[in-house]
Design an enzyme around this catalytic site. Structure first.
Site, short mmCIF file in Angstrom:
data_model
loop_
_atom_site.label_atom_id
_atom_site.label_comp_id
_atom_site.label_asym_id
_atom_site.label_seq_id
_atom_site.Cartn_x
_atom_site.Cartn_y
_atom_site.Cartn_z
CG PHE A 137 -1.81 1.19 1.38
CD1 PHE A 137 -2.96 1.14 0.21
CD2 PHE A 137 -1.66 2.59 1.94
CE1 PHE A 137 -3.87 1.99 0.35
CE2 PHE A 137 -2.37 3.49 1.79
CZ PHE A 137 -3.51 3.45 0.99
CG ASP A 222 5.59 3.47 1.93
OD1 ASP A 222 5.54 4.09 3.22
OD2 ASP A 222 4.58 3.43 1.16
CE LYS A 251 -1.00 5.47 7.64
NZ LYS A 251 -0.52 4.93 6.52
#
Ligand code: PLP
Length: 398
Positions: A137, A222, A251
């Site tokens: 993702f 990532d 995040k």
């Protein structure tokens, strides 16, 4: 407003992209949140791995308050002291030498993808293909959607940006077979988050790095979800003794404030020159102040140590459940990102736990994901286990 009024207002005015639970959270402190009707919840979701320091960490709150009175935004037409200081902190604590700031994980990955293209253009090599992983993702913008190796997110938005190819995660040979003269980079989450908390074998990332070095490819990690202490080290790649050329963060980076960052070595980052990439809000004083406060808190308050310790405790507790319930297929995790894979859908369990005052998440339909704030205690874990066990028992009687 009470919960029902908020739900009604949302239905009337908010684009219907989310399948939301029927609660509205209006307050948070540490590992607890409260809804609009005053009900308390123990939070093992942490805003989807964003609130690593717990909700409304006092140092982040103070940094935001003080900065809001001084200067909120100024644009990247000018130098920004706090942005430079945040970059220094990130570089000094990682492999990186330069940082580019933006506002989300997807944007950070967009920057990584654009930098990769520019890097090879500058070298006079026409290489465009990026190998990414199945179940990955990377975000919802058009380029990151193409990078994401999951059809369900792409459906309805084709044609996708070209030149991405997907191979199974944790399979070095599959990557080796996929490399052609057109390949520019390998891009992956060191530990897959949304795809179900998938942990690689010990040598996987090292082997990928060796492949990259052999073929002149860039390695992009990532760490939007697993970075900033989530796995018990500041960055997940540190567990595997291998550094990428580019890494993306978002995040957990600024204690809950919207931010994204793309970090790179000087050798790669030099392809971004004035005019090649930009973000209006990227690294503005408010977000940078929050980022600095957040990183300092992670490094100075024993959060990494707590993450490793309580993560191990939580993992052991969840293993005991696996022995009790046949519909639990596997428990896996690192630090405080832990997945419990079921042979049945997890949505009903998540909803039942929520009704009993516990927030957990379900990803990829059957995988319960535990991503509490890094300040969670063993006592919180015991409380969580009490609620979860009851809901699992209820399932086994159905
Ligand atoms: C959440 C996530 C993203 C996307 O971040 P946004 O801020 O929603 O754009 C990208 N990569 C990974 C690994 C993520 O977990």
């Amino acid at each position: 407003m009470n919960t029902q009024e908020i739900i009604n207002l949302t239905g009337k005015y908010i684009a219907n992209t989310y399948n939301r639970f029927s609660i509205a959270i209006t307050k948070g402190k540490g590992c607890r949140v409260w809804d609009a009707d005053g009900k308390e919840y123990l939070d093992f979701v942490a805003g989807l791995a964003v609130c690593n320091l717990g909700h409304c960490h006092p140092k982040v709150v103070k940094a935001i308050q003080e900065q809001a009175e001084k200067l909120i935004h100024v644009s990247n037409l000018y130098h920004i002291e706090l942005q430079a200081q945040l970059a220094e902190l990130l570089c000094k604590n990682s492999f990186a030498e330069k940082a580019f700031f933006c506002n989300s994980g997807a944007e950070a990955n967009e920057a990584a993808i654009k930098l990769t293209r520019k890097y090879f253009k500058d070298k006079g090599e026409s290489r465009f293909q990026i190998i990414t992983m199945e179940k990955s993702f990377h975000g919802r913008t058009m380029a990151t959607l193409a990078a994401t190796g999951q059809k369900k997110f792409q459906q309805g938005f084709e044609p996708l940006l070209e030149k991405f190819i997907y191979v199974p995660f944790d399979d070095v040979d599959a990557v080796a077979r996929a490399i052609t003269t057109d390949t520019a980079a390998i891009m992956l989450e060191p530990i897959q988050g949304e795809g179900g908390v998938n942990i690689p074998s010990d040598n996987y990332l090292k082997d990928l790095k060796a492949l990259c070095r052999g073929k002149g490819l860039l390695l992009i990690f990532d760490e939007v979800q697993v970075g900033m202490g989530r796995t018990g080290k500041l960055f997940a790649y540190e567990h595997y003794d291998v550094a990428p050329d580019i890494m993306t963060l978002a995040k957990g980076l600024a204690g809950g404030v919207a931010i994204g960052a793309m970090l790179a070595t000087d050798e790669v980052a030099k392809s971004f020159v004035p005019g090649t990439h930009a973000s209006t809000f990227g690294g503005n004083p408010l977000a940078a102040a929050a980022g600095i406060a957040a990183i300092k808190a992670v490094l100075e308050e024993d959060m990494l140590e707590n993450c490793r310790k309580v993560g191990k405790y939580l993992l052991e507790k969840l293993y005991t459940l696996k022995a009790e319930y046949p519909f639990i297929k596997e428990v896996r995790g690192k630090g405080l990102i832990i997945g419990m894979e079921l042979t049945i859908p997890g949505a009903g369990i998540v909803k039942a736990c929520m009704e009993k005052g516990l927030l957990i998440n379900c990803t990829s339909d059957t995988i319960l994901r535990f991503i509490p704030p890094l300040v969670v205690t063993e006592k919180d874990v015991d409380e969580m286990m009490g609620i979860l066990r009851k809901q699992l028992s209820a399932v086994s009687y159905q």
